[in-house]
Design a protein around this motif. Structure first.
Motif, PDB file in Angstrom:
ATOM      1  N   ALA A  23     -59.772  -8.230  -1.897  1.00 58.45           N
ATOM      2  CA  ALA A  23     -59.499  -7.631  -0.596  1.00 58.45           C
ATOM      3  C   ALA A  23     -60.171  -6.267  -0.483  1.00 58.45           C
ATOM      4  CB  ALA A  23     -57.997  -7.469  -0.414  1.00 58.45           C
ATOM      5  N   ASP A  24     -60.490  -5.872   0.751  1.00 60.79           N
ATOM      6  CA  ASP A  24     -61.081  -4.561   0.992  1.00 60.79           C
ATOM      7  C   ASP A  24     -60.343  -3.928   2.164  1.00 60.79           C
ATOM      8  OD1 ASP A  24     -62.687  -2.376   0.748  1.00 60.79           O
ATOM      9  OD2 ASP A  24     -64.394  -3.277   1.788  1.00 60.79           O
ATOM     10  N   THR A  25     -59.085  -3.590   1.953  1.00 65.13           N
ATOM     11  CA  THR A  25     -58.223  -3.084   3.010  1.00 65.13           C
ATOM     12  C   THR A  25     -57.400  -1.915   2.480  1.00 65.13           C
ATOM     13  OG1 THR A  25     -56.404  -4.513   2.355  1.00 65.13           O
ATOM     14  CG2 THR A  25     -57.981  -5.436   3.931  1.00 65.13           C
ATOM     15  N   PRO A  26     -56.679  -1.229   3.379  1.00 67.92           N
ATOM     16  CA  PRO A  26     -55.764  -0.189   2.904  1.00 67.92           C
ATOM     17  C   PRO A  26     -54.694  -0.746   1.950  1.00 67.92           C
ATOM     18  CG  PRO A  26     -56.122   0.046   5.257  1.00 67.92           C
ATOM     19  CD  PRO A  26     -56.776  -1.244   4.836  1.00 67.92           C
ATOM     20  N   VAL A  27     -54.353  -2.011   2.137  1.00 66.82           N
ATOM     21  CA  VAL A  27     -53.383  -2.635   1.235  1.00 66.82           C
ATOM     22  C   VAL A  27     -53.966  -2.703  -0.173  1.00 66.82           C
ATOM     23  CG1 VAL A  27     -52.134  -4.774   0.734  1.00 66.82           C
ATOM     24  CG2 VAL A  27     -52.278  -3.933   3.079  1.00 66.82           C
ATOM     25  N   GLN A  28     -55.268  -2.978  -0.258  1.00 64.22           N
ATOM     26  CA  GLN A  28     -55.924  -3.031  -1.563  1.00 64.22           C
ATOM     27  C   GLN A  28     -55.802  -1.677  -2.257  1.00 64.22           C
ATOM     28  OE1 GLN A  28     -60.184  -3.271  -1.603  1.00 64.22           O
ATOM     29  NE2 GLN A  28     -60.221  -4.124  -3.656  1.00 64.22           N
ATOM     30  N   ARG A  29     -56.029  -0.590  -1.532  1.00 63.72           N
ATOM     31  CA  ARG A  29     -55.920   0.749  -2.106  1.00 63.72           C
ATOM     32  C   ARG A  29     -54.505   0.980  -2.633  1.00 63.72           C
ATOM     33  NH1 ARG A  29     -58.345   5.294  -2.563  1.00 63.72           N
ATOM     34  NH2 ARG A  29     -60.176   5.007  -1.283  1.00 63.72           N
ATOM     35  N   ASP A  31     -52.380  -1.310  -3.573  1.00 65.19           N
ATOM     36  CA  ASP A  31     -52.193  -2.179  -4.736  1.00 65.19           C
ATOM     37  C   ASP A  31     -52.875  -1.606  -5.972  1.00 65.19           C
ATOM     38  OD1 ASP A  31     -50.698  -3.945  -3.241  1.00 65.19           O
ATOM     39  OD2 ASP A  31     -52.348  -5.373  -2.929  1.00 65.19           O
ATOM     40  N   LEU A  32     -54.057  -1.043  -5.783  1.00 66.25           N
ATOM     41  CA  LEU A  32     -54.771  -0.471  -6.925  1.00 66.25           C
ATOM     42  C   LEU A  32     -54.086   0.793  -7.450  1.00 66.25           C
ATOM     43  CD1 LEU A  32     -58.473  -1.075  -5.867  1.00 66.25           C
ATOM     44  CD2 LEU A  32     -57.226  -2.170  -7.752  1.00 66.25           C
ATOM     45  N   GLU A  80     -60.178   4.031 -11.047  1.00 62.30           N
ATOM     46  CA  GLU A  80     -60.331   5.403 -10.535  1.00 62.30           C
ATOM     47  C   GLU A  80     -61.668   5.582  -9.817  1.00 62.30           C
ATOM     48  OE1 GLU A  80     -59.782   7.837 -14.007  1.00 62.30           O
ATOM     49  OE2 GLU A  80     -57.631   7.451 -14.063  1.00 62.30           O
ATOM     50  N   HIS A  81     -62.733   5.026 -10.374  1.00 60.97           N
ATOM     51  CA  HIS A  81     -64.043   5.139  -9.726  1.00 60.97           C
ATOM     52  C   HIS A  81     -64.078   4.389  -8.403  1.00 60.97           C
ATOM     53  CE1 HIS A  81     -66.309   6.307 -13.633  1.00 60.97           C
ATOM     54  NE2 HIS A  81     -65.820   7.340 -13.010  1.00 60.97           N
ATOM     55  N   PHE A  82     -63.375   3.266  -8.328  1.00 57.04           N
ATOM     56  CA  PHE A  82     -63.336   2.527  -7.069  1.00 57.04           C
ATOM     57  C   PHE A  82     -62.577   3.322  -6.010  1.00 57.04           C
ATOM     58  CE2 PHE A  82     -61.342  -0.312  -4.028  1.00 57.04           C
ATOM     59  CZ  PHE A  82     -62.440  -1.036  -3.587  1.00 57.04           C
ATOM     60  N   LEU A  83     -61.452   3.917  -6.396  1.00 54.66           N
ATOM     61  CA  LEU A  83     -60.620   4.644  -5.439  1.00 54.66           C
ATOM     62  C   LEU A  83     -61.264   5.949  -4.993  1.00 54.66           C
ATOM     63  CD1 LEU A  83     -57.079   3.994  -6.927  1.00 54.66           C
ATOM     64  CD2 LEU A  83     -58.110   2.954  -4.889  1.00 54.66           C
ATOM     65  N   SER A  84     -62.052   6.590  -5.848  1.00 55.40           N
ATOM     66  CA  SER A  84     -62.746   7.826  -5.474  1.00 55.40           C
ATOM     67  C   SER A  84     -64.196   7.733  -5.913  1.00 55.40           C
ATOM     68  CB  SER A  84     -62.111   9.045  -6.121  1.00 55.40           C
ATOM     69  OG  SER A  84     -60.935   8.805  -6.769  1.00 55.40           O
ATOM     70  N   PRO A  90     -72.299   0.548  -6.328  1.00 50.50           N
ATOM     71  CA  PRO A  90     -71.390   0.258  -7.448  1.00 50.50           C
ATOM     72  C   PRO A  90     -72.117   0.435  -8.773  1.00 50.50           C
ATOM     73  CG  PRO A  90     -72.061  -1.765  -6.355  1.00 50.50           C
ATOM     74  CD  PRO A  90     -72.615  -0.633  -5.550  1.00 50.50           C
ATOM     75  N   ARG A  91     -71.364   0.844  -9.772  1.00 47.48           N
ATOM     76  CA  ARG A  91     -71.921   1.034 -11.106  1.00 47.48           C
ATOM     77  C   ARG A  91     -71.884  -0.272 -11.871  1.00 47.48           C
ATOM     78  NH1 ARG A  91     -70.137   5.469 -14.611  1.00 47.48           N
ATOM     79  NH2 ARG A  91     -68.553   3.962 -15.114  1.00 47.48           N
ATOM     80  N   GLU A  92     -72.775  -0.406 -12.813  1.00 43.96           N
ATOM     81  CA  GLU A  92     -72.785  -1.565 -13.702  1.00 43.96           C
ATOM     82  C   GLU A  92     -71.602  -1.420 -14.656  1.00 43.96           C
ATOM     83  OE1 GLU A  92     -74.036  -5.173 -14.899  1.00 43.96           O
ATOM     84  OE2 GLU A  92     -75.007  -3.995 -13.348  1.00 43.96           O
ATOM     85  N   SER A  93     -70.770  -2.428 -14.719  1.00 44.23           N
ATOM     86  CA  SER A  93     -69.601  -2.346 -15.588  1.00 44.23           C
ATOM     87  C   SER A  93     -69.947  -2.781 -17.003  1.00 44.23           C
ATOM     88  CB  SER A  93     -68.473  -3.216 -15.036  1.00 44.23           C
ATOM     89  OG  SER A  93     -68.883  -4.556 -15.035  1.00 44.23           O
ATOM     90  N   THR A  94     -69.188  -2.263 -17.952  1.00 47.00           N
ATOM     91  CA  THR A  94     -69.353  -2.688 -19.337  1.00 47.00           C
ATOM     92  C   THR A  94     -68.363  -3.795 -19.614  1.00 47.00           C
ATOM     93  OG1 THR A  94     -67.792  -1.020 -20.081  1.00 47.00           O
ATOM     94  CG2 THR A  94     -70.129  -0.425 -20.116  1.00 47.00           C
ATOM     95  N   GLU A  95     -68.718  -4.654 -20.527  1.00 49.13           N
ATOM     96  CA  GLU A  95     -67.848  -5.768 -20.851  1.00 49.13           C
ATOM     97  C   GLU A  95     -66.725  -5.312 -21.774  1.00 49.13           C
ATOM     98  OE1 GLU A  95     -69.669  -9.320 -22.244  1.00 49.13           O
ATOM     99  OE2 GLU A  95     -71.351  -9.112 -20.870  1.00 49.13           O
TER     100      GLU A  95
END
Length: 114
Positions: A23-29, A31-32, A80-84, A90-95
């Motif tokens: 989801a990409d909504t205020p609800v998602q924020r 929830d995160l 944290e990076h997604f929220l701010s 987007p950054r490349e994530s590490t496994e």
């Protein structure tokens, strides 16, 4: 909580976080933010469990708590990076490592004297 149950808590948490990722909504924020609080609680639980865990000499396997804590920290930083976000892309994530079992190294055998 029993030390053997702590991986189940982490698995449950990770499944719950993955459920809000679509989801990409205020609800998602919201929830995160809630997931961050839950993650902090899981980290405290794992730290407490690792402090009371004892490695029995001769035991074949034991749980790798430091590696789990490092992976949980990666998840927390990702949220944290997604929220701010510091940038638009987007950054490349590490496994995640996914290997939490440590096998002791075999004891050196005395060399045969022939």
């Amino acid at each position: 909580m029993h030390p053997a149950r702590s991986p189940w808590v982490v698995t449950f948490f990770l499944l719950a976080v993955s459920g809000v990722a679509g989801a990409d909504t205020p609800v998602q924020r919201q929830d995160l933010v809630a997931a961050q609080r839950q993650l902090e609680a899981v980290e405290r639980l794992v730290e407490r469990t690792s402090a009371s865990a004892t490695v029995v000499p001769g035991e074949r396997y034991h749980f790798d708590y430091p590696r789990l804590l490092a992976d949980l920290a990666r998840v927390r930083v990702g949220i944290e990076h997604f929220l701010s976000p510091a940038r638009a892309q987007p950054r490349e994530s590490t496994e995640l490592s996914d290997h939490y079992r440590i096998e002791p190294k075999p004891a050196p055998r005395p060399e045969d004297k022939s």
